[in-house]
Design an enzyme around this catalytic site. Structure first.
Site, PDB file in Angstrom:
ATOM      1  N   HIS A 177      25.369 -10.081 -10.115  1.00  0.00           N
ATOM      2  CA  HIS A 177      25.334 -11.392 -10.773  1.00  0.00           C
ATOM      3  C   HIS A 177      26.700 -12.075 -10.764  1.00  0.00           C
ATOM      4  O   HIS A 177      27.140 -12.655 -11.756  1.00  0.00           O
ATOM      5  CB  HIS A 177      24.807 -11.270 -12.200  1.00  0.00           C
ATOM      6  N   ASP A 232      21.884 -18.706 -16.477  1.00  0.00           N
ATOM      7  CA  ASP A 232      22.628 -17.971 -17.504  1.00  0.00           C
ATOM      8  C   ASP A 232      23.903 -18.689 -17.907  1.00  0.00           C
ATOM      9  O   ASP A 232      24.474 -18.410 -18.968  1.00  0.00           O
ATOM     10  CB  ASP A 232      22.965 -16.554 -17.018  1.00  0.00           C
ATOM     11  N   GLU A 250      30.125  -1.828 -22.085  1.00  0.00           N
ATOM     12  CA  GLU A 250      30.651  -1.712 -20.723  1.00  0.00           C
ATOM     13  C   GLU A 250      31.998  -0.996 -20.652  1.00  0.00           C
ATOM     14  O   GLU A 250      32.255  -0.224 -19.725  1.00  0.00           O
ATOM     15  CB  GLU A 250      30.766  -3.105 -20.094  1.00  0.00           C
ATOM     16  N   ARG A 282      22.869 -12.415  -7.430  1.00  0.00           N
ATOM     17  CA  ARG A 282      21.518 -12.492  -7.996  1.00  0.00           C
ATOM     18  C   ARG A 282      20.555 -13.198  -7.041  1.00  0.00           C
ATOM     19  O   ARG A 282      19.371 -12.852  -6.968  1.00  0.00           O
ATOM     20  CB  ARG A 282      21.575 -13.262  -9.323  1.00  0.00           C
ATOM     21  N   PHE A 342      31.090  -8.637 -16.956  1.00  0.00           N
ATOM     22  CA  PHE A 342      31.383  -7.537 -17.876  1.00  0.00           C
ATOM     23  C   PHE A 342      32.187  -6.426 -17.193  1.00  0.00           C
ATOM     24  O   PHE A 342      33.046  -5.810 -17.814  1.00  0.00           O
ATOM     25  CB  PHE A 342      30.083  -6.973 -18.444  1.00  0.00           C
TER      26      PHE A 342
END
Length: 311
Positions: A109, A117, A58, A167, A83
């Protein structure tokens, strides 16, 4: 009663990029091995020569985006919020914001609604990080219509923009012919005289539902959708605070440094007002179904209603 249409704003992001790709040949989309999750895969299918998969790197992707912007391209660097804002913060700061390059960051997300997650991927700090960067515009759309409009506005804006997407599928609430998106301008969704609820992202629809619950108790809440956290619509917030005398902020983000902090900064300077900040209270998230987590952390309509009633 017909069922409310629900769409994840990450889906809106991918669809908006495809639409804009036909209009802007200099639009380029970058991804970090997450095209299926960020929904930029639809752009890759439509314009394979303008999609670059940078792999799980990233920070490098942000550097590539900066280089493309320096050549006149308009890159959308796409990855999870954790990220984009977290892992690549130094590159965003030094390679994009410091030279004021025309890079757009599509951060999907975000927040605890990432769900199973877990804490490592549930970024509740990204708004705080991004709003500290000079020249960075920070946008957190509430639904599909607003997300698509935000992507277009980001494309037309000259300079770095951070776009925050979710998400989880969320209700479409802006499906009216009068809806207009403008960077830095909040939207009054409901009038009220007893308090003002200022919400962003996923929490906007939940705040509207909470306002209905409050109305049943005889409490009329004004609801404002702040889709742009930076620059903040200070005039609208100050006027609402003076009108109602109480302000509640609601966000799927830490109560430290996000929308609530931005609102408090504005009110402390221009119209000192009692503020209740509703969000993630200085803790990490956890693994679990998205809707269950939103309920546990008090970010659904019931939780917002109870916190306001108990304050």
């Amino acid at each position: 009663m017909s069922e409310v249409k629900k769409i994840a704003t990450r889906e809106s992001y991918g669809n908006a990029l495809v639409e804009l790709g036909a209009e802007y040949p200099n639009l380029v989309v970058l991804d970090a091995d997450l095209a299926a999750a960020t929904k930029t895969g639809v752009f890759k299918k439509a314009y394979p020569d303008r999609h670059i998969d940078c792999g799980i790197a990233e920070s490098n992707m942000m550097g590539i985006a900066a280089g493309l912007a320096a050549t006149g391209k308009i890159p959308f660097a796409s990855t999870f919020a954790m990220f984009a804002a977290g892992r690549a913060f130094e590159q965003v700061r030094n390679s994009i914001c410091y030279p004021q390059l025309n890079v757009k960051i599509g951060a999907t997300h975000a927040g605890i609604s990432v769900g199973e997650d877990g804490a490592t991927h549930q970024c509740n700090e990204d708004i705080a990080l991004m709003r500290t960067l000079p020249g960075m515009v920070v946008i957190s759309p509430a639904d599909d219509i607003e997300a698509k409009a935000a992507v277009r506005a980001a494309m037309e804006h000259v300079g770095p923009v951070y776009l925050r997407f979710g998400r989880l599928a969320v209700p479409v609430i802006n499906d009216n012919p009068d809806y207009k998106f403008e960077i830095g301008k909040g939207v009054v969704l409901r009038e009220g005289k007893d308090l003002t609820i200022v919400a962003t992202g996923l929490c906007v629809s939940e705040s509207l539902a909470a306002a209905e619950m409050l109305a049943a108790d005889g409490i009329q809440a004004k609801v404002i959708n702040i889709h742009t956290i930076k620059p903040l619509d200070e005039d609208l917030i100050v006027a609402a605070a003076k009108e109602t005398g109480k302000v509640v902020t609601v966000e799927e983000h830490s109560v430290i440094g996000g929308l609530g902090s931005a609102v408090c900064d504005a009110l402390a300077a221009k119209a000192p007002t009692p503020v209740l900040k509703i969000g993630v209270n200085d803790v990490f998230g956890e693994s679990g179904p998205a809707t269950a987590l939103i309920h546990k952390y008090g970010l659904d309509a019931e939780g917002i209603y109870k916190k306001i009633r108990n304050s």
